[in-house]
Scaffold this motif. Sequence first.
Motif, mmCIF file in Angstrom:
data_model
loop_
_atom_site.group_PDB
_atom_site.id
_atom_site.type_symbol
_atom_site.label_atom_id
_atom_site.label_comp_id
_atom_site.label_asym_id
_atom_site.label_seq_id
_atom_site.Cartn_x
_atom_site.Cartn_y
_atom_site.Cartn_z
ATOM 1 N N THR A 69 0.807 -1.223 0.000
ATOM 2 C CA THR A 69 0.000 0.000 0.000
ATOM 3 C C THR A 69 0.844 1.279 0.000
ATOM 4 N N HIS A 70 2.156 1.126 0.027
ATOM 5 C CA HIS A 70 3.034 2.297 0.039
ATOM 6 C C HIS A 70 2.845 3.091 -1.262
ATOM 7 N N PRO A 71 2.765 4.420 -1.181
ATOM 8 C CA PRO A 71 2.536 5.245 -2.377
ATOM 9 C C PRO A 71 3.553 5.013 -3.504
ATOM 10 N N ASP A 72 4.814 4.740 -3.161
ATOM 11 C CA ASP A 72 5.819 4.502 -4.202
ATOM 12 C C ASP A 72 5.545 3.189 -4.944
ATOM 13 N N HIS A 73 5.119 2.166 -4.223
ATOM 14 C CA HIS A 73 4.792 0.896 -4.865
ATOM 15 C C HIS A 73 3.540 1.037 -5.719
ATOM 16 N N VAL A 74 2.518 1.668 -5.168
ATOM 17 C CA VAL A 74 1.266 1.865 -5.909
ATOM 18 C C VAL A 74 1.537 2.653 -7.194
ATOM 19 N N ALA A 75 2.322 3.709 -7.111
ATOM 20 C CA ALA A 75 2.647 4.514 -8.289
ATOM 21 C C ALA A 75 3.436 3.702 -9.312
ATOM 22 N N PHE A 76 4.396 2.903 -8.848
ATOM 23 C CA PHE A 76 5.178 2.063 -9.761
ATOM 24 C C PHE A 76 4.262 1.113 -10.526
ATOM 25 N N VAL A 77 3.359 0.464 -9.824
ATOM 26 C CA VAL A 77 2.445 -0.482 -10.478
ATOM 27 C C VAL A 77 1.565 0.243 -11.487
ATOM 28 N N GLN A 78 0.939 1.333 -11.078
ATOM 29 C CA GLN A 78 -0.015 2.035 -11.937
ATOM 30 C C GLN A 78 0.646 2.744 -13.121
#
Length: 98
Positions: A69-78
Amino acid sequence: MITHSVFFRLNHEKGSAAEAAFLAKAATLAAIPGVADFHVLNETSPKNPFDYGLSMRFADQAAYDGYNTHPDHVAFVQEIWLKEVADFQEIDYVTHQP
Protein backbone atom coordinates in the motif's frame (compact mmCIF):
# COMPACT_ATOMS: atom_id res chain seq x y z
CA MET A 1 9.73 -14.04 6.93
CA ILE A 2 7.69 -13.66 3.79
CA THR A 3 9.48 -13.87 0.46
CA HIS A 4 7.77 -12.00 -2.34
CA SER A 5 8.90 -12.77 -5.87
CA VAL A 6 7.60 -11.84 -9.25
CA PHE A 7 8.97 -13.05 -12.56
CA PHE A 8 8.09 -11.22 -15.73
CA ARG A 9 8.60 -10.44 -19.39
CA LEU A 10 8.72 -6.85 -20.63
CA ASN A 11 7.22 -5.24 -23.71
CA HIS A 12 10.75 -3.94 -24.44
CA GLU A 13 13.53 -5.61 -26.37
CA LYS A 14 16.32 -7.19 -24.36
CA GLY A 15 19.30 -4.88 -24.11
CA SER A 16 17.24 -1.79 -24.95
CA ALA A 17 17.38 1.53 -23.15
CA ALA A 18 13.71 1.05 -22.22
CA GLU A 19 14.55 -2.28 -20.56
CA ALA A 20 17.39 -0.70 -18.58
CA ALA A 21 15.14 2.18 -17.52
CA PHE A 22 12.42 -0.19 -16.31
CA LEU A 23 14.86 -2.29 -14.27
CA ALA A 24 16.38 0.85 -12.74
CA LYS A 25 12.92 2.10 -11.74
CA ALA A 26 12.07 -1.32 -10.29
CA ALA A 27 15.25 -1.23 -8.19
CA THR A 28 13.98 1.88 -6.40
CA LEU A 29 11.35 -0.30 -4.69
CA ALA A 30 14.15 -1.49 -2.40
CA ALA A 31 13.95 1.85 -0.56
CA ILE A 32 10.39 1.26 0.63
CA PRO A 33 10.32 0.69 4.41
CA GLY A 34 10.11 -2.99 5.37
CA VAL A 35 11.79 -4.31 2.21
CA ALA A 36 14.80 -6.55 2.87
CA ASP A 37 17.08 -8.65 0.67
CA PHE A 38 15.87 -6.96 -2.52
CA HIS A 39 17.21 -8.35 -5.81
CA VAL A 40 16.64 -7.67 -9.49
CA LEU A 41 17.10 -11.01 -11.23
CA ASN A 42 17.83 -12.27 -14.73
CA GLU A 43 16.09 -15.56 -15.48
CA THR A 44 18.42 -18.27 -16.78
CA SER A 45 16.10 -21.24 -17.22
CA PRO A 46 14.66 -21.97 -20.66
CA LYS A 47 11.78 -23.79 -18.92
CA ASN A 48 9.64 -20.69 -18.43
CA PRO A 49 8.62 -17.68 -20.53
CA PHE A 50 9.97 -15.00 -18.17
CA ASP A 51 13.17 -12.98 -18.53
CA TYR A 52 13.49 -11.09 -15.23
CA GLY A 53 12.53 -11.26 -11.62
CA LEU A 54 12.25 -9.20 -8.47
CA SER A 55 12.70 -10.83 -5.10
CA MET A 56 12.42 -9.34 -1.63
CA ARG A 57 11.67 -10.37 1.91
CA PHE A 58 9.48 -8.97 4.67
CA ALA A 59 9.70 -9.62 8.40
CA ASP A 60 5.96 -10.23 8.68
CA GLN A 61 2.56 -9.70 7.08
CA ALA A 62 2.33 -6.13 8.39
CA ALA A 63 5.59 -5.19 6.63
CA TYR A 64 4.38 -6.84 3.43
CA ASP A 65 1.03 -5.07 3.62
CA GLY A 66 2.83 -1.77 4.21
CA TYR A 67 4.87 -2.33 1.05
CA ASN A 68 1.81 -3.18 -1.03
CA THR A 69 0.00 0.00 0.00
CA HIS A 70 3.03 2.30 0.04
CA PRO A 71 2.54 5.24 -2.38
CA ASP A 72 5.82 4.50 -4.20
CA HIS A 73 4.79 0.90 -4.87
CA VAL A 74 1.27 1.87 -5.91
CA ALA A 75 2.65 4.51 -8.29
CA PHE A 76 5.18 2.06 -9.76
CA VAL A 77 2.44 -0.48 -10.48
CA GLN A 78 -0.02 2.03 -11.94
CA GLU A 79 2.40 4.22 -13.91
CA ILE A 80 5.11 1.76 -15.00
CA TRP A 81 4.35 -1.92 -14.37
CA LEU A 82 0.93 -2.06 -16.02
CA LYS A 83 2.26 -0.32 -19.15
CA GLU A 84 5.58 -2.08 -19.57
CA VAL A 85 5.13 -5.68 -18.39
CA ALA A 86 3.83 -8.16 -20.97
CA ASP A 87 3.28 -11.11 -18.61
CA PHE A 88 4.20 -12.12 -15.06
CA GLN A 89 3.87 -14.68 -12.29
CA GLU A 90 3.86 -13.60 -8.65
CA ILE A 91 4.70 -16.01 -5.86
CA ASP A 92 4.72 -15.22 -2.14
CA TYR A 93 5.90 -17.82 0.33
CA VAL A 94 7.17 -18.62 3.81
CA THR A 95 9.51 -21.40 4.87
CA HIS A 96 7.60 -24.59 5.64
CA GLN A 97 7.58 -25.39 9.33
CA PRO A 98 6.99 -29.14 9.95
